[in-house]
Design a protein around this motif. Structure first.
Motif, PDB file in Angstrom:
ATOM      1  N   UNK A 125      22.046  26.667  26.568  1.00  0.00           N
ATOM      2  CA  UNK A 125      21.261  26.172  27.695  1.00  0.00           C
ATOM      3  C   UNK A 125      21.793  24.869  28.299  1.00  0.00           C
ATOM      4  N   UNK A 126      22.129  23.832  27.502  1.00  0.00           N
ATOM      5  CA  UNK A 126      22.658  22.606  28.128  1.00  0.00           C
ATOM      6  C   UNK A 126      23.932  22.850  28.932  1.00  0.00           C
ATOM      7  N   UNK A 127      24.742  23.798  28.487  1.00  0.00           N
ATOM      8  CA  UNK A 127      25.972  24.116  29.212  1.00  0.00           C
ATOM      9  C   UNK A 127      25.653  24.795  30.539  1.00  0.00           C
ATOM     10  N   UNK A 128      24.730  25.723  30.509  1.00  0.00           N
ATOM     11  CA  UNK A 128      24.318  26.419  31.726  1.00  0.00           C
ATOM     12  C   UNK A 128      23.679  25.419  32.701  1.00  0.00           C
ATOM     13  N   UNK A 129      22.889  24.498  32.188  1.00  0.00           N
ATOM     14  CA  UNK A 129      22.260  23.470  33.025  1.00  0.00           C
ATOM     15  C   UNK A 129      23.326  22.583  33.661  1.00  0.00           C
ATOM     16  N   UNK A 130      24.366  22.262  32.926  1.00  0.00           N
ATOM     17  CA  UNK A 130      25.469  21.460  33.467  1.00  0.00           C
ATOM     18  C   UNK A 130      26.112  22.165  34.659  1.00  0.00           C
ATOM     19  N   UNK A 131      26.372  23.453  34.506  1.00  0.00           N
ATOM     20  CA  UNK A 131      26.954  24.232  35.611  1.00  0.00           C
ATOM     21  C   UNK A 131      25.984  24.263  36.784  1.00  0.00           C
ATOM     22  N   UNK A 132      24.711  24.468  36.487  1.00  0.00           N
ATOM     23  CA  UNK A 132      23.697  24.489  37.544  1.00  0.00           C
ATOM     24  C   UNK A 132      23.665  23.167  38.308  1.00  0.00           C
ATOM     25  N   UNK A 133      23.784  22.062  37.591  1.00  0.00           N
ATOM     26  CA  UNK A 133      23.786  20.748  38.237  1.00  0.00           C
ATOM     27  C   UNK A 133      24.954  20.601  39.209  1.00  0.00           C
ATOM     28  N   UNK A 134      26.128  21.096  38.813  1.00  0.00           N
ATOM     29  CA  UNK A 134      27.297  21.032  39.700  1.00  0.00           C
ATOM     30  C   UNK A 134      27.035  21.850  40.962  1.00  0.00           C
ATOM     31  N   UNK A 135      26.526  23.062  40.782  1.00  0.00           N
ATOM     32  CA  UNK A 135      26.256  23.933  41.937  1.00  0.00           C
ATOM     33  C   UNK A 135      25.181  23.312  42.831  1.00  0.00           C
ATOM     34  N   UNK A 136      24.113  22.817  42.231  1.00  0.00           N
ATOM     35  CA  UNK A 136      23.031  22.211  43.008  1.00  0.00           C
ATOM     36  C   UNK A 136      23.545  21.008  43.819  1.00  0.00           C
ATOM     37  N   UNK A 137      24.349  20.144  43.167  1.00  0.00           N
ATOM     38  CA  UNK A 137      24.907  18.989  43.873  1.00  0.00           C
ATOM     39  C   UNK A 137      25.791  19.439  45.033  1.00  0.00           C
ATOM     40  N   UNK A 138      26.534  20.527  44.809  1.00  0.00           N
ATOM     41  CA  UNK A 138      27.390  21.052  45.873  1.00  0.00           C
ATOM     42  C   UNK A 138      26.586  21.538  47.062  1.00  0.00           C
ATOM     43  N   UNK A 139      25.482  22.219  46.789  1.00  0.00           N
ATOM     44  CA  UNK A 139      24.610  22.711  47.863  1.00  0.00           C
ATOM     45  C   UNK A 139      23.957  21.531  48.579  1.00  0.00           C
ATOM     46  N   UNK A 140      23.407  20.584  47.811  1.00  0.00           N
ATOM     47  CA  UNK A 140      22.699  19.442  48.403  1.00  0.00           C
ATOM     48  C   UNK A 140      23.625  18.547  49.218  1.00  0.00           C
ATOM     49  N   UNK A 141      24.881  18.426  48.802  1.00  0.00           N
ATOM     50  CA  UNK A 141      25.824  17.564  49.529  1.00  0.00           C
ATOM     51  C   UNK A 141      26.416  18.253  50.754  1.00  0.00           C
ATOM     52  N   UNK A 142      26.238  19.569  50.833  1.00  0.00           N
ATOM     53  CA  UNK A 142      26.815  20.320  51.940  1.00  0.00           C
ATOM     54  C   UNK A 142      28.228  20.811  51.654  1.00  0.00           C
ATOM     55  N   UNK A 143      28.755  20.518  50.454  1.00  0.00           N
ATOM     56  CA  UNK A 143      30.093  20.997  50.095  1.00  0.00           C
ATOM     57  C   UNK A 143      30.079  22.501  49.839  1.00  0.00           C
ATOM     58  N   UNK A 144      28.978  22.999  49.264  1.00  0.00           N
ATOM     59  CA  UNK A 144      28.828  24.416  48.984  1.00  0.00           C
ATOM     60  C   UNK A 144      27.840  25.028  49.980  1.00  0.00           C
ATOM     61  N   UNK A 145      27.936  26.319  50.132  1.00  0.00           N
ATOM     62  CA  UNK A 145      27.066  27.041  51.067  1.00  0.00           C
ATOM     63  C   UNK A 145      25.591  26.777  50.752  1.00  0.00           C
ATOM     64  N   UNK A 146      24.808  26.609  51.770  1.00  0.00           N
ATOM     65  CA  UNK A 146      23.373  26.325  51.608  1.00  0.00           C
ATOM     66  C   UNK A 146      22.574  27.546  51.163  1.00  0.00           C
ATOM     67  N   UNK A 147      23.130  28.740  51.398  1.00  0.00           N
ATOM     68  CA  UNK A 147      22.404  29.964  51.061  1.00  0.00           C
ATOM     69  C   UNK A 147      22.644  30.440  49.623  1.00  0.00           C
ATOM     70  N   UNK A 148      23.329  29.638  48.819  1.00  0.00           N
ATOM     71  CA  UNK A 148      23.598  30.039  47.437  1.00  0.00           C
ATOM     72  C   UNK A 148      22.317  30.068  46.614  1.00  0.00           C
ATOM     73  N   UNK A 149      22.200  31.063  45.784  1.00  0.00           N
ATOM     74  CA  UNK A 149      21.151  31.112  44.773  1.00  0.00           C
ATOM     75  C   UNK A 149      21.732  30.352  43.576  1.00  0.00           C
TER      76      UNK A 149
END
Length: 194
Positions: A125-149
């Motif tokens: 779980x902590x590893x999955x949460x770490x990956x989720x944090x990277x993806x979430x930061x990418x979406x919030x910063x606009x670096x990653x697509x906004x429509x990502x689940x």
């Protein structure tokens, strides 16, 4: 006494890792683990009630170390693209350096009972949460697509890296796992970038 206890505890985990990787979880008797750890059979039971508890503790410790390495290398304010690249590099580098752990995580875990896999899943779980944090930061910063689940994406990232490691092991480690990091990150980023 605590230092000695910790030394024996970690010796048991390291012995178990080697034994599970060599013989498989189901064929690894406690006596084999004790021999690999350099302790008496009875010493194992001072730390663990059953062999399954050793495997659970092994995942908890090793994945904890891996997450700590990620956290030490990845600043929460770092660019999510760079963080994703670093994630791939560390994941592959650490598993290539610790082939026994790669074998146990990739091959042996899948042969365990559903109940045991669920108990071990908590260690992931902590590893999955770490990956989720990277993806979430990418979406919030606009670096990653906004429509990502975000939750689906974290699982896809983890699952893809997991499969690359499994394929590397099954191939007999005929190529460098570390060398797959850049291509893996590039593949992810083609689907993630805004």
């Amino acid at each position: 006494m605590t230092k000695l206890k910790n030394e024996k505890y970690y010796a048991i985990l390291q012995g178990a890792l080697r034994t599970f990787a060599e013989h498989g979880f189901h064929k690894s008797q406690v006596s084999k683990i004790a021999k690999a750890a350099g302790v008496a059979d009875g010493t194992i039971y001072l730390y663990f009630k059953r062999k399954e508890d050793i495997l659970i503790a092994l995942f908890r410790e090793k994945l904890g170390e891996l997450v700590a390495k990620f956290r030490a290398s990845l600043d929460e304010r770092a660019d999510p693209v760079d963080s994703l690249r670093k994630l791939c590099e560390i994941h592959y580098d650490e598993l290539e350096k610790d082939v026994d752990f790669a074998v146990v995580t990739q091959l042996e875990l899948r042969q365990s009972s559903l109940e045991l896999r669920r108990e071990i899943g908590a260690s992931f779980k902590p590893y999955i949460v770490l990956i989720e944090d990277i993806v979430r930061r990418g979406v919030e910063s606009g670096a990653f697509r906004r429509d990502l689940d975000v939750k689906l994406t974290r699982l896809l990232v983890f699952g893809a890296m997991d499969e690359v490691v499994t394929s590397w092991l099954i191939s007999g480690r005929k190529y460098s796992l570390r060398a797959q990091a850049e291509g893996t990150a590039d593949f992810f980023l083609r689907g993630l970038l805004a």
